[in-house]
Design an enzyme around this catalytic site. Structure first.
Site, PDB file in Angstrom:
ATOM      1  N   SER A  11      55.540  26.074  32.591  1.00 27.33           N
ATOM      2  CA  SER A  11      55.792  26.888  31.395  1.00 27.33           C
ATOM      3  C   SER A  11      54.560  27.676  30.974  1.00 27.33           C
ATOM      4  O   SER A  11      53.445  27.379  31.392  1.00 27.33           O
ATOM      5  CB  SER A  11      56.178  25.978  30.212  1.00 27.33           C
ATOM      6  N   GLY A  39      53.269  23.402  30.717  1.00 27.16           N
ATOM      7  CA  GLY A  39      54.423  22.697  31.277  1.00 27.16           C
ATOM      8  C   GLY A  39      53.897  21.360  31.784  1.00 27.16           C
ATOM      9  O   GLY A  39      52.918  21.317  32.531  1.00 27.16           O
ATOM     10  N   GLN A 214      43.163   5.337  21.285  1.00 32.52           N
ATOM     11  CA  GLN A 214      43.022   3.867  21.376  1.00 32.52           C
ATOM     12  C   GLN A 214      43.075   3.364  22.815  1.00 32.52           C
ATOM     13  O   GLN A 214      42.875   2.175  23.069  1.00 32.52           O
ATOM     14  CB  GLN A 214      44.135   3.145  20.587  1.00 32.52           C
ATOM     15  N   GLY A 215      43.384   4.213  23.763  1.00 36.65           N
ATOM     16  CA  GLY A 215      43.401   3.780  25.169  1.00 36.65           C
ATOM     17  C   GLY A 215      44.802   3.479  25.666  1.00 36.65           C
ATOM     18  O   GLY A 215      45.772   4.149  25.289  1.00 36.65           O
ATOM     19  N   ASP A 237      40.943  20.291  22.154  1.00 35.12           N
ATOM     20  CA  ASP A 237      42.386  20.504  22.254  1.00 35.12           C
ATOM     21  C   ASP A 237      42.979  19.361  23.086  1.00 35.12           C
ATOM     22  O   ASP A 237      42.675  19.224  24.265  1.00 35.12           O
ATOM     23  CB  ASP A 237      42.627  21.871  22.943  1.00 35.12           C
ATOM     24  N   THR A 239      46.050  19.009  23.954  1.00 41.32           N
ATOM     25  CA  THR A 239      47.255  19.384  24.720  1.00 41.32           C
ATOM     26  C   THR A 239      47.025  19.093  26.207  1.00 41.32           C
ATOM     27  O   THR A 239      46.018  19.520  26.773  1.00 41.32           O
ATOM     28  CB  THR A 239      47.559  20.890  24.555  1.00 41.32           C
ATOM     29  N   ASP A 243      49.207  14.499  30.395  1.00 44.98           N
ATOM     30  CA  ASP A 243      49.513  14.965  31.755  1.00 44.98           C
ATOM     31  C   ASP A 243      48.332  14.696  32.681  1.00 44.98           C
ATOM     32  O   ASP A 243      48.513  14.296  33.841  1.00 44.98           O
ATOM     33  CB  ASP A 243      49.830  16.464  31.744  1.00 44.98           C
ATOM     34  N   GLY A 278      43.351  24.658  25.765  1.00 48.31           N
ATOM     35  CA  GLY A 278      44.418  24.861  26.748  1.00 48.31           C
ATOM     36  C   GLY A 278      44.734  23.586  27.508  1.00 48.31           C
ATOM     37  O   GLY A 278      43.875  22.730  27.716  1.00 48.31           O
TER      38      GLY A 278
HETATM   39  O1  RIB Z   1      52.000  17.968  27.694  1.00 50.69           O
HETATM   40  C1  RIB Z   1      51.617  19.230  27.251  1.00 50.69           C
HETATM   41  C2  RIB Z   1      52.599  20.269  27.650  1.00 50.69           C
HETATM   42  O2  RIB Z   1      53.832  20.002  27.042  1.00 50.69           O
HETATM   43  C3  RIB Z   1      52.216  21.676  27.269  1.00 50.69           C
HETATM   44  O3  RIB Z   1      51.466  22.330  28.261  1.00 50.69           O
HETATM   45  C4  RIB Z   1      53.528  22.324  26.966  1.00 50.69           C
HETATM   46  O4  RIB Z   1      53.989  23.145  28.002  1.00 50.69           O
HETATM   47  C5  RIB Z   1      54.459  21.183  26.628  1.00 50.69           C
HETATM   48  O5  RIB Z   1      55.744  21.296  26.953  1.00 50.69           O
END
Ligand code: RIB
Length: 302
Positions: A11, A39, A214-215, A237, A239, A243, A278
């Site tokens: 995404s 994504g 917290q791990g 950030d 985000t 992942d 990002g």
């Molecule tokens: O886990 C983060 C991701 O989840 C972001 O990059 C975004 O695309 C979201 O759906």
């Protein structure tokens, strides 16, 4: 070199940094706007590739300019896109992300990611068959998740399900997954009304509950283990931190590290990832992991 296939979303992230969220009907001035690659699937694939595994992506993008950029980004990262389809029915997936006080909230619009089907999975069988490990999350439709889990189970390919965003999944599928990595919210969607400790005990060395700063907690067959997160120098950030954790955990598993070392390796990758803007920008390369003061020589990952 280990081969890892990642099935999931690809995404564009539209990110707004704000000091507070607007009330309904209110207009406020934001601080920063960025367009980033994201994504959950693509983020995990980038983590896997940067940490040194041969990476295949299974997913879909739209037949639009975003799709071109999303595919070019994966190729740039050295990820095979042979199983990334171009679909015409939907635009490429998008996520609208608000960053406020170092934390985020996300609206995800699946678009083309929702067009990944069982047939897409079947067409990608050769990639699965050549893989040492498979990663999947919930930004593709449920039947795709179930199909991939079933295929990996039948073919004895270790599979990690990162159940994000949270949605229920039957016990039959949970039992077939090799590793399951919910956060606390996702845990309570998967196991409503159950005590976390009890469920961890039921799934030793399989269920890893990620607790952010917290791990991570899991049961090692004898007892509950808590592996602390590494303290980042600064948080820019968060985000994509989850992942990065999942991608790094997958790589560490293929390197046959002990489970605790896999969690520590993944925690370190996640803590490095949140020090840049990002979802993908901060995901560390293996060399950056090795340069960290917290890197353990015993991990010996090449
Ligand atoms: O886990 C983060 C991701 O989840 C972001 O990059 C975004 O695309 C979201 O759906």
């Amino acid at each position: 070199m280990a081969r890892i296939t990642v099935v999931g979303s690809i995404s564009t992230d539209f990110v707004v940094t704000v000091s507070r969220r607007p009330e309904l009907g209110e207009t406020i001035e934001g601080e920063l706007f960025e367009t980033n690659f994201g994504g959950k699937g693509a983020n995990q694939a980038v983590a896997v590739a940067r940490l040194g595994a041969k990476t295949n992506m299974v997913g879909a993008v739209g037949n639009d300019d975003f799709g071109d950029l999303l595919i070019a980004n994966l190729i740039e990262e050295g990820i095979s896109v042979e199983n990334v389809e171009r679909v015409t029915e939907q635009p490429s997936g998008a996520a609208f992300i608000n960053i406020e006080a170092n934390d985020n909230s996300i609206i995800y619009i699946p678009g083309a990611n929702g067009e990944v089907t069982r047939d897409s999975v079947n067409r990608a069988r050769a990639a699965f068959d050549q893989s040492d490990f498979v990663l999947i999350q919930n930004e593709v439709i449920q039947e795709v998740v179930e199909e991939v889990i079933a295929y990996c189970f039948e073919n004895r390919i270790p599979i990690l399900l990162n159940p994000a965003p949270g949605r229920p999944l039957g016990d039959g599928y949970i039992n077939k997954v090799t590793y399951l990595t919910p956060n606390e919210t996702e845990f309570s969607i998967l196991f409503p009304d159950e005590k976390m400790e009890d469920v961890m005990k039921r799934y030793p060395n399989k269920l890893f509950v990620t607790l952010g700063a917290q791990g991570v907690k899991y049961h090692d067959g004898n007892e509950i283990v808590k592996v602390d997160a590494f303290e980042p120098q600064e948080i820019i950030d968060t985000t994509g931190a989850g992942d990065t954790f999942n991608g790094a955990f997958a790589v560490a598993i293929t390197k046959k590290l002990s489970i605790k070392d896999c969690v520590e390796f993944a925690n370190l990758a996640a803590s490095l990832s949140i020090q840049k803007h990002g979802a993908q920008t901060g995901i560390p390369l293996l060399n950056e992991m090795k340069d960290s003061e917290y890197y353990e020589k015993k991990w010996n990952i090449e």
